[in-house]
Design a protein around this motif. Structure first.
Motif, short mmCIF file in Angstrom:
data_model
loop_
_atom_site.label_atom_id
_atom_site.label_comp_id
_atom_site.label_asym_id
_atom_site.label_seq_id
_atom_site.Cartn_x
_atom_site.Cartn_y
_atom_site.Cartn_z
N GLN A 1 20.79 81.11 113.91
CA GLN A 1 19.82 81.62 112.93
C GLN A 1 20.18 81.24 111.50
O GLN A 1 19.39 81.47 110.58
N ALA B 1 12.34 84.00 111.61
CA ALA B 1 13.63 84.03 112.28
C ALA B 1 14.73 83.78 111.26
O ALA B 1 14.53 83.05 110.29
N GLY B 2 15.89 84.39 111.48
CA GLY B 2 17.00 84.19 110.56
C GLY B 2 18.02 85.30 110.69
O GLY B 2 17.90 86.19 111.55
N LEU C 1 17.98 88.96 112.69
CA LEU C 1 19.05 89.22 113.64
C LEU C 1 19.75 90.54 113.31
O LEU C 1 20.05 91.34 114.22
#
Length: 301
Positions: A89, A249-250, A254
């Protein structure tokens, strides 16, 4: 040496926080009981395998030993190494953070140099900067989505699909950084414009624009570098919010998922990574001080 202490402190606080949070870790590792309930034998086996039955000081020692060797542990919920999850990520978050940092710095330079020592321009931009600093990033992101995605349909609302999907997240992250840096940079420019060398440069035929961009701007970079620590903290905190608002996302997504599912190793890994990034950036900033101001090279042994 101080950087090592900072990382160690972050790791220690994270470990203590993990121990203080309620819940049986063996149960969390098997899915929090969501898989139909684990038998006492299974829970006992997991406890032994992960060393959860060992004294806390021994667990702490193992935790630090793994960190020294670059092992951030294994995710409770995903069963994958934390380092691999973060690495998968990291690219998306780095692109988001670096783009926002560059955009924020460019905006700050333009605002500061164009309004320094100009009362009307300063009054207007200072008001706008104060509003931006006082507005939560989440609200700015939602407003940007409403106007430019839902109403005007210029940019996509969510996702990681190309440069277009980065524009609104970049702007959302960059605006408060630009506002803070512009205020500090403008004050530095105005102090520099009052110095005798500014009058000397003008007397040699230089224009006011050349004076600001070629001679004065450099003098305002020292306080801007001093604010870099705050800017980094703003970026690290803002990434979590922006990735959530824009469903990107990243590392931020997370971390949010890990906190929600109480996946302690992932939370610890992200926190420690943030501490390492903070230390590295501050080391770079210390080096840049000497590049920006040659006088520091003469006084530093």
């Amino acid at each position: 040496m101080l950087g090592i202490v900072v990382v160690w402190g972050a790791a220690t606080v994270t470990f203590i926080g993990m121990q203080l949070l309620p819940g049986d870790k063996a149960t969390l590792i098997v899915g929090g009981g969501s898989l139909g309930g684990a038998t006492p034998e299974v829970l006992a086996a997991i406890t032994r395998e992960y060393g959860l039955d060992r004294p806390l000081i021994a667990q702490y020692g193992d935790f630090l030993a793994r960190l020294i060797h670059g092992d951030l542990g294994t995710s409770y919920q995903r069963g994958a190494p934390v380092a691999e999850l973060i690495w998968s990520q990291l690219g998306s978050t780095v692109v988001l953070a670096l783009g926002a940092a560059v955009l924020g710095f460019v905006l700050a330079v333009v605002l500061a140099t164009s309004t320094a020592a100009r009362p009307r321009g300063r009054a207007v931009t200072s008001t706008v900067e104060l509003v931006l600093l006082s507005t939560p990033s989440a609200w700015v992101g939602i407003l940007a989505l409403t106007v430019f995605s839902f109403e005007l349909r210029i940019f996509p609302a969510i996702g990681n699909d190309g440069i277009a999907s980065l524009v609104l997240p970049w702007v959302t992250l960059a605006l408060p950084i630009a506002a803070a840096l512009a205020q500090v940079m403008r004050d530095g420019l105005e102090r520099a414009l009052e110095q005798p060398f500014a009058t000397t440069v003008l007397s040699r035929g230089a224009t006011h624009g050349r004076l600001r961009w070629r001679h004065v701007a450099r003098h305002s970079l020292i306080p801007v570098l001093t604010l870099s620590g705050w800017s980094l903290a703003e970026l690290l905190g803002g990434v979590v919010i922006v990735e959530t608002v824009f469903a990107r996302a990243g590392i931020g997504q997370l971390l949010v998922t890990a906190v929600t599912s109480r996946d302690f190793p992932v939370v610890a890994g992200v926190v420690i990574l943030s501490a390492v990034v903070f230390v590295v950036v501050n080391v770079i900033v210390d080096a840049l001080y000497r590049v920006v101001d040659p006088r520091l090279r003469e006084t530093t042994p």
